[in-house]
Design an enzyme around this catalytic site. Structure first.
Site, short mmCIF file in Angstrom:
data_model
loop_
_atom_site.label_atom_id
_atom_site.label_comp_id
_atom_site.label_asym_id
_atom_site.label_seq_id
_atom_site.Cartn_x
_atom_site.Cartn_y
_atom_site.Cartn_z
N ASP A 72 0.83 -1.19 0.00
CA ASP A 72 0.00 0.00 0.00
C ASP A 72 0.87 1.26 0.00
OD1 ASP A 72 -2.52 1.44 0.36
OD2 ASP A 72 -1.62 1.98 2.28
N THR B 12 -2.43 6.33 -4.22
CA THR B 12 -1.26 6.86 -3.51
C THR B 12 0.06 6.44 -4.16
OG1 THR B 12 -1.48 4.98 -2.02
CG2 THR B 12 -2.32 7.07 -1.26
N THR B 13 0.12 5.22 -4.69
CA THR B 13 1.35 4.80 -5.35
C THR B 13 1.48 5.58 -6.66
OG1 THR B 13 0.85 2.60 -4.51
CG2 THR B 13 2.66 2.77 -6.08
N ASP C 51 -10.64 2.03 2.66
CA ASP C 51 -10.43 2.38 1.25
C ASP C 51 -11.73 2.25 0.46
OD1 ASP C 51 -7.82 2.79 1.81
OD2 ASP C 51 -7.03 1.07 0.72
P1 ADP Z 1 -2.48 3.04 -5.97
O1 ADP Z 1 -1.86 3.06 -4.63
O2 ADP Z 1 -1.94 4.11 -6.85
O3 ADP Z 1 -3.96 2.96 -5.96
P2 ADP Z 1 -2.49 0.24 -6.63
O4 ADP Z 1 -1.39 -0.66 -6.23
O5 ADP Z 1 -3.78 0.17 -5.90
O6 ADP Z 1 -1.91 1.70 -6.62
O7 ADP Z 1 -2.75 0.00 -8.17
C1 ADP Z 1 -3.67 0.79 -8.88
C2 ADP Z 1 -3.57 0.51 -10.35
O8 ADP Z 1 -3.87 -0.84 -10.62
C3 ADP Z 1 -4.60 1.36 -11.09
O9 ADP Z 1 -4.00 1.92 -12.21
C4 ADP Z 1 -5.67 0.34 -11.45
O10 ADP Z 1 -6.34 0.69 -12.63
C5 ADP Z 1 -4.85 -0.90 -11.64
N1 ADP Z 1 -5.64 -2.13 -11.50
C6 ADP Z 1 -6.38 -2.53 -10.45
N2 ADP Z 1 -6.96 -3.73 -10.70
C7 ADP Z 1 -6.58 -4.08 -11.95
C8 ADP Z 1 -6.83 -5.21 -12.80
N3 ADP Z 1 -7.59 -6.21 -12.41
N4 ADP Z 1 -6.25 -5.21 -14.00
C9 ADP Z 1 -5.47 -4.20 -14.39
N5 ADP Z 1 -5.19 -3.13 -13.65
C10 ADP Z 1 -5.73 -3.06 -12.45
#
Ligand code: ADP
Ligand code: MG
Length: 544
Positions: A67, A100-101, A397
């Site tokens: 996270d 956040t990432t 979240d």
């Molecule tokens: P953040 O902390 O920025 O939210 P995450 O590790 O939660 O980072 O990753 C978010 C990214 O992963 C977003 O760009 C989202 O669209 C992508 N994402 C989430 N689920 C999927 C999926 N099943 N397939 C492709 N991309 C995904």
């Protein structure tokens, strides 16, 4: 560096002795280097297939997480630029609860790409200007690519929540958690002329290890980690009439320094009797009002407890102020500053108030079955303390994502697809600009493509091939194609339900651009002496 030295005269002291100053051309490049290190580290934890980081905090607790907000918070960076990135991750988390990432990675790559332009002789201020224009354009692309949903469209909202939770350990329970979160928000959301208002403080999450996450449930009222005050009081009250008290429940102490002189045993007996009568009178009044449950913020005198028990009134002492406020919102009870104010109109209602055994000797108090509660609880269960805590983070979240959609009901496609649309829009826009600005807008487009490229790498695809393929597809008008990281394929993100609130992406773009532009304009760092001493090893070029 602290002194300006006029010819033939004594030097003039400009800064306090001990102050450190880092300045010149290298400052910017150093700052960018710091942002690069942070962004590259964070990048690998992006998406559902992102890698975890193991962090050890000051107390030697080990945290394993992917996270973004948690990693940034625990990493204990020292450099001011790294700290700025921690701040944007934090604000992203607080304001929209996701992304956040992404925000840290984007800010980092905007700076990395700016460094290349600076090396080609473009002034940082020109780049900053180009980035601002790019931001405006990118936000327009989000507006035109987003789709509005109805707030009653549970199925779609669940998809958005599941996208946000897909990277979490407890993701197999995300359906259940999403449903709980949707019902909770639906109860506390308030509609006015300015639109929906969702105050997540009105949702109390109570965690209790034991059982399974599936057993977590919504309580139409408040759950307290408390017990009934006296063993003779009822453990269960149906059709509860509830009084809330913000002061201790005892016989009033004599005013200030008043003294009572008791000379004989008879007088003392009389005195005790008098006190008892006052207590009885008080209890009589409470009982006549119809009260059968009392929550008190402070202590309840032993004698008072005893008489309350005799009248079968349940009482709970030392309830936190914030909990009293939530009970007030849930039951409609008014918080009394003293028991003297008590009247029938001040009471709240609940179908049941009950002390329930959770596990072994663990008891909790449930105020349940409130009619139209404006605050309520979610009771989270899970086999271990770690699992319930993780479920709690996921639930928070999920609640944020739902709040985001109440505030702005537009969604965009994730999986790198909206990022490809933005980059396409920016490249078209760049063609309409001249020279150096054009390069800055292209640099912005390159930076945003890092998100799909990283999602591709995370599932073993070649990022360069992925970007060229996605560019071609988006050029052809397949605007919702992205990377399905679960099976490593190009797919329509809308049809597989990878959806995210538009305001999350907008916040990412605004915050990352703002941070990059701010850092691009810094050419001087002055560190006050006390800080300079503490942070002796802060990176940077020092010049005297
Ligand atoms: P953040 O902390 O920025 O939210 P995450 O590790 O939660 O980072 O990753 C978010 C990214 O992963 C977003 O760009 C989202 O669209 C992508 N994402 C989430 N689920 C999927 C999926 N099943 N397939 C492709 N991309 C995904
Ligand atoms: Mg996320």
């Amino acid at each position: 560096m602290f002194r300006a030295v006029p010819q033939d005269r004594a030097p003039v002291i400009v800064l306090k002795e001990g102050t450190r100053r880092i300045y010149g051309k290298d400052v910017l490049m150093n700052n960018i280097l710091v942002a690069k290190v942070v962004a590259e580290t964070m990048k690998t934890s992006l998406g559902p297939k992102g890698m975890d980081k193991m962090l050890v905090d000051r107390l030697n607790n080990i945290v394993v997480t992917n996270d973004g907000a948690t990693i940034m918070r625990l990493a204990q960076f020292k450099h001011p630029v790294a700290k700025m990135l921690v701040e944007i991750a934090k604000s992203q988390d607080i304001e929209v609860g996701d992304g956040t990432t992404t925000v840290v990675v984007l800010a980092g790559y905007l700076l990395i790409n700016a460094a290349d332009l600076i090396k080609k002789g473009i002034h940082p201020v020109t780049i900053a200007e180009g980035y601002r224009k790019s931001l405006k354009k990118a936000l327009e692309v989000i507006d035109s690519s987003s789709m509005s949903i109805k707030i009653s469209d549970r199925e779609t909202i669940i998809k958005a929540v599941k996208t946000s939770l897909s990277a979490k350990y407890v993701s197999q329970y995300s359906d259940h958690l999403a449903n709980l979160a949707i019902d909770a928000v639906a109860n506390i959301a308030e509609y006015s002329d300015d639109g929906w208002k969702v105050d997540l403080d009105n949702i109390k999450i109570t965690v209790k290890a034991g059982g399974s996450i599936d057993e977590s449930r919504l309580v139409r009222g408040i759950v307290l980690d408390k017990e009934v005050a006296h063993p003779d009081m009822p453990r269960k009250v149906e059709n509860a009439k509830i009084a809330l008290l913000d002061s201790p429940l005892d016989v009033k102490k004599p005013e200030l320094s008043a003294r009572v002189y008791l000379e004989t045993a008879e007088q003392y007996k009389q005195f005790l009797l008098e006190k008892e009568n006052i207590v009885k009178e008080m209890i009589e009044k409470i009982s006549n009002c119809g009260v059968n449950v009392i929550f008190c913020r402070m202590n309840i005198d032993e004698k008072v407890q005893h008489y309350l028990a005799r009248k079968s009134i349940m009482a709970v002492k030392r309830v936190k102020k914030s909990d009293l406020e939530k009970i007030s919102k849930a039951t409609g009870a008014y918080i009394l500053s003293t028991i003297d104010e008590l009247s029938k109109d001040d009471l709240g209602k609940a179908k049941i108030v009950e002390e329930r055994r959770m596990r072994a000797e663990d008891k909790m108090l449930f105020i349940d079955g409130c009619e139209n509660p404006k605050a309520l609880s979610i009771l989270l269960r899970g086999s271990t303390e770690e699992i319930v805590r993780e479920a709690e983070r996921c639930l928070i979240d999920g609640l944020s994502i739902i709040r985001d959609l109440y505030v702005d009901n537009r969604l965009v496609c994730g999986g790198g697809s909206i990022e490809m649309e933005i980059s396409l829009g920016l490249r078209e826009y760049a063609a309409s600009l001249k020279g150096k600005e054009q390069l800055a807008v292209q640099a912005f487009a390159d930076a945003i493509e890092v998100i799909p490229a990283q999602l591709a790498s995370s599932c073993g695809m070649d990022p360069i091939v992925a970007i060229t393929t996605l560019r071609a597809k988006h050029n052809e008008g397949q605007s919702t194609i992205g990377i399905n990281v679960i099976d490593g394929q190009y797919e329509d993100m809308y049809s597989i339900g990878v959806l995210e609130p538009a305001i999350v992406k907008k916040h990412v773009l605004k915050a990352a651009t703002e941070a990059a532009v701010t850092i691009l304009k810094i050419d001087d760092i002055v560190v006050a002496s006390s800080v300079a001493e503490k942070e002796e090893d802060t990176e940077g070029t020092e010049k005297e």
